[in-house]
Design a protein around this motif. Sequence first.
Motif, PDB file in Angstrom:
ATOM      1  N   SER A  10       1.533 -10.682   0.674  1.00  0.00           N
ATOM      2  CA  SER A  10       2.370 -10.408   1.843  1.00  0.00           C
ATOM      3  C   SER A  10       2.358  -8.929   2.228  1.00  0.00           C
ATOM      4  N   HIS A  11       1.782  -8.062   1.404  1.00  0.00           N
ATOM      5  CA  HIS A  11       1.768  -6.637   1.765  1.00  0.00           C
ATOM      6  C   HIS A  11       0.371  -6.065   1.976  1.00  0.00           C
ATOM      7  N   LEU A  12      -0.662  -6.858   1.747  1.00  0.00           N
ATOM      8  CA  LEU A  12      -2.044  -6.353   1.907  1.00  0.00           C
ATOM      9  C   LEU A  12      -2.870  -7.379   2.642  1.00  0.00           C
ATOM     10  N   ARG A  13      -3.596  -6.943   3.654  1.00  0.00           N
ATOM     11  CA  ARG A  13      -4.510  -7.861   4.346  1.00  0.00           C
ATOM     12  C   ARG A  13      -5.898  -7.729   3.735  1.00  0.00           C
ATOM     13  N   PRO A  14      -6.632  -8.861   3.657  1.00  0.00           N
ATOM     14  CA  PRO A  14      -8.021  -8.731   3.214  1.00  0.00           C
ATOM     15  C   PRO A  14      -8.781  -7.868   4.210  1.00  0.00           C
ATOM     16  N   GLY A  15      -9.714  -7.039   3.752  1.00  0.00           N
ATOM     17  CA  GLY A  15     -10.507  -6.205   4.655  1.00  0.00           C
ATOM     18  C   GLY A  15     -11.653  -7.006   5.234  1.00  0.00           C
ATOM     19  N   GLY A  16     -12.437  -6.390   6.107  1.00  0.00           N
ATOM     20  CA  GLY A  16     -13.593  -7.072   6.691  1.00  0.00           C
ATOM     21  C   GLY A  16     -14.720  -7.163   5.686  1.00  0.00           C
ATOM     22  N   ASP A  17     -15.761  -7.920   6.036  1.00  0.00           N
ATOM     23  CA  ASP A  17     -16.918  -8.011   5.160  1.00  0.00           C
ATOM     24  C   ASP A  17     -17.849  -6.864   5.510  1.00  0.00           C
ATOM     25  N   GLU A  18     -17.915  -5.857   4.624  1.00  0.00           N
ATOM     26  CA  GLU A  18     -18.675  -4.649   4.959  1.00  0.00           C
ATOM     27  C   GLU A  18     -20.096  -4.664   4.425  1.00  0.00           C
ATOM     28  N   GLY A  19     -20.584  -5.838   4.025  1.00  0.00           N
ATOM     29  CA  GLY A  19     -21.980  -5.915   3.579  1.00  0.00           C
ATOM     30  C   GLY A  19     -22.141  -5.573   2.112  1.00  0.00           C
ATOM     31  N   LEU A  20     -23.392  -5.299   1.736  1.00  0.00           N
ATOM     32  CA  LEU A  20     -23.721  -5.099   0.318  1.00  0.00           C
ATOM     33  C   LEU A  20     -23.267  -3.733  -0.161  1.00  0.00           C
ATOM     34  N   SER A  21     -22.874  -3.639  -1.422  1.00  0.00           N
ATOM     35  CA  SER A  21     -22.540  -2.328  -1.961  1.00  0.00           C
ATOM     36  C   SER A  21     -22.722  -2.321  -3.464  1.00  0.00           C
ATOM     37  N   VAL A  22     -23.127  -1.161  -4.000  1.00  0.00           N
ATOM     38  CA  VAL A  22     -23.124  -0.995  -5.453  1.00  0.00           C
ATOM     39  C   VAL A  22     -21.799  -0.386  -5.900  1.00  0.00           C
ATOM     40  N   ALA A  23     -20.907  -0.091  -4.952  1.00  0.00           N
ATOM     41  CA  ALA A  23     -19.651   0.599  -5.277  1.00  0.00           C
ATOM     42  C   ALA A  23     -18.463  -0.190  -4.757  1.00  0.00           C
ATOM     43  N   PRO A  24     -18.075  -1.271  -5.479  1.00  0.00           N
ATOM     44  CA  PRO A  24     -17.009  -2.139  -4.964  1.00  0.00           C
ATOM     45  C   PRO A  24     -15.688  -1.400  -4.714  1.00  0.00           C
ATOM     46  N   GLY A  25     -15.479  -0.278  -5.409  1.00  0.00           N
ATOM     47  CA  GLY A  25     -14.209   0.443  -5.265  1.00  0.00           C
ATOM     48  C   GLY A  25     -14.031   1.100  -3.917  1.00  0.00           C
ATOM     49  N   THR A  26     -15.120   1.311  -3.184  1.00  0.00           N
ATOM     50  CA  THR A  26     -14.999   2.015  -1.903  1.00  0.00           C
ATOM     51  C   THR A  26     -14.737   1.050  -0.752  1.00  0.00           C
ATOM     52  N   LEU A  27     -14.860  -0.252  -1.001  1.00  0.00           N
ATOM     53  CA  LEU A  27     -14.763  -1.227   0.085  1.00  0.00           C
ATOM     54  C   LEU A  27     -13.354  -1.773   0.241  1.00  0.00           C
ATOM     55  N   ARG A  28     -12.981  -2.093   1.499  1.00  0.00           N
ATOM     56  CA  ARG A  28     -11.714  -2.791   1.721  1.00  0.00           C
ATOM     57  C   ARG A  28     -11.880  -4.287   1.434  1.00  0.00           C
ATOM     58  N   ARG A  29     -13.164  -4.733   1.415  1.00  0.00           N
ATOM     59  CA  ARG A  29     -13.427  -6.142   1.107  1.00  0.00           C
ATOM     60  C   ARG A  29     -12.816  -6.498  -0.251  1.00  0.00           C
ATOM     61  N   ASN A  30     -12.256  -7.665  -0.362  1.00  0.00           N
ATOM     62  CA  ASN A  30     -11.644  -8.124  -1.625  1.00  0.00           C
ATOM     63  C   ASN A  30     -10.468  -7.235  -2.059  1.00  0.00           C
ATOM     64  N   LEU A  31      -9.901  -6.426  -1.175  1.00  0.00           N
ATOM     65  CA  LEU A  31      -8.871  -5.487  -1.647  1.00  0.00           C
ATOM     66  C   LEU A  31      -7.690  -6.196  -2.324  1.00  0.00           C
ATOM     67  N   PRO A  32      -7.134  -7.276  -1.712  1.00  0.00           N
ATOM     68  CA  PRO A  32      -6.018  -7.927  -2.417  1.00  0.00           C
ATOM     69  C   PRO A  32      -6.426  -8.410  -3.809  1.00  0.00           C
ATOM     70  N   ALA A  33      -7.650  -8.962  -3.941  1.00  0.00           N
ATOM     71  CA  ALA A  33      -8.099  -9.447  -5.264  1.00  0.00           C
ATOM     72  C   ALA A  33      -8.222  -8.279  -6.238  1.00  0.00           C
ATOM     73  N   LYS A  34      -8.703  -7.134  -5.752  1.00  0.00           N
ATOM     74  CA  LYS A  34      -8.876  -5.977  -6.653  1.00  0.00           C
ATOM     75  C   LYS A  34      -7.522  -5.420  -7.086  1.00  0.00           C
ATOM     76  N   VAL A  35      -6.576  -5.382  -6.135  1.00  0.00           N
ATOM     77  CA  VAL A  35      -5.233  -4.870  -6.471  1.00  0.00           C
ATOM     78  C   VAL A  35      -4.551  -5.841  -7.439  1.00  0.00           C
ATOM     79  N   GLU A  36      -4.693  -7.144  -7.147  1.00  0.00           N
ATOM     80  CA  GLU A  36      -4.087  -8.141  -8.042  1.00  0.00           C
ATOM     81  C   GLU A  36      -4.657  -7.995  -9.451  1.00  0.00           C
ATOM     82  N   ALA A  37      -5.969  -7.791  -9.550  1.00  0.00           N
ATOM     83  CA  ALA A  37      -6.606  -7.677 -10.866  1.00  0.00           C
ATOM     84  C   ALA A  37      -6.008  -6.521 -11.666  1.00  0.00           C
ATOM     85  N   ALA A  38      -5.839  -5.379 -11.007  1.00  0.00           N
ATOM     86  CA  ALA A  38      -5.344  -4.197 -11.730  1.00  0.00           C
ATOM     87  C   ALA A  38      -3.935  -4.450 -12.273  1.00  0.00           C
ATOM     88  N   PHE A  39      -3.075  -5.056 -11.430  1.00  0.00           N
ATOM     89  CA  PHE A  39      -1.701  -5.300 -11.884  1.00  0.00           C
ATOM     90  C   PHE A  39      -1.628  -6.499 -12.826  1.00  0.00           C
TER      91      PHE A  39
END
Length: 420
Positions: A82-111
């Motif tokens: 309810s506080h984070l929107r998923p980001g757009g699909d920004e294509g391929l990356s070797v650096a998942p931390g820089t992308l807004r893609r999957n942001l809710p999943a990444k934040v959920e994982a950390a907590f």
Amino acid sequence: MTVTAVRVTPIAFRDPPLLNVVGIHEPYALRSIVEVESGDGLVGLGETYGDSAMLAGLDAVREHLLGLDPFDLNGLRARIESHLRPGGDEGLSVAPGTLRRNLPAKVEAAFEVAFLDLQGQLLQRPLVDLLGGAVRERVPYSAYLFYKLARHQGAGHEHDDPWGEALEPEAVVAQARRMCALHGFRSIKLKAGVLEPEREVETMQALADAFPALPLRIDPNGGWSVATSLRVARALEGTLEYLEDPTPGLEGMAEVARQLDAPLATNMVITAFEHLPDGLRLGAAQVILADHHYWGGLRATAHLASICRTWGLGLSMHSNSHLGISLAAMTHVAASLPELSYACDTHYPWQDDEVIEGGRVRFEDGSLAVPSGPGLGVRLDRDALARLHEQYLRCGIRDRDDVAQMRRYRPDWTGALPRF
Ligand code: GKR
Ligand code: MG
């Protein structure tokens, strides 16, 4: 008992000049250390990416977690969604931390890791027990080899790196010998997409000659066209346990897979649950590299493992540069998954900083025992945290950018894929 405080501390630690298809590592890698406190003075820990998009995501939900029961992981997800929107699909990356893609999943994982750490401490049980228990006592990791330069350049961070240069096959074999002697690894992965493919084939053949008993993998991070992927794979026929992300995109991977016997693995074209239907329909990969940091956490990783079992896919584990809290979380989840049939990737041997009490974790025979203490089984070294946070403030890096770093060496560098 409820969550009474949530802290997120960005840190930077030294990283060698490692080469990949999009460029070169900067002198410091970024992470964030997550601390979740419950009323009784216990602190649950998490570690994740430290890029600005990730820090903003963690910060956006931080205060909304106050008052949650650390056992309420569904409540954790609901508050994040309810506080984070998923980001757009920004294509391929070797650096998942820089992308807004999957942001809710990444934040959920950390907590989620920090909440599970708290649960384990409250129950006085190791975290692996909350994931169904250990199916193996030790988790095998693989030697993660890189082509590399001897020295960082630019931004006042020039310094030599103790591993020296590795661009020729002999130097990569020497790197493998040193890494296997230090840590006992029994499988080898080469990060590729850096040199002409024929040079990389020579390196793999030199590794196969030097380590005839060890399984080998190569990962050019989508650096090759379909034709190049097929040429390399045929040249290496019989030497690969799997070929990782040879070419960009689901369709390209499917085309390569159709023409090869060797399984294809990915941490680039299938990185979230919503990618699985198309990936499976096309047959784009036969092995999925899990990574709890972006798949949504440790329980999501177990869910992914069940899907892999149902659909007959193999399961391996991906890594970016990380420290000991992540290593502990990776080891707990890897120990709990019967489906995991490959040694896990880890960048850990390339680091020398640490943020946990006791300092650097030691591999034995290429593997780690599951930490036996309650929860994650690791504690934060507050002096080290303060020092690495200070390093973050001083180093000036706020987002991983291997492309821009490579332009310090080669001003015309673009980092575009596929390269060859
Ligand atoms: O750190 O250079 C690197 C790696 O290329 C990393 O960014 C990848 O995410 O190791 C990863 C991989 O397996 O693709
Ligand atoms: Mg990969």
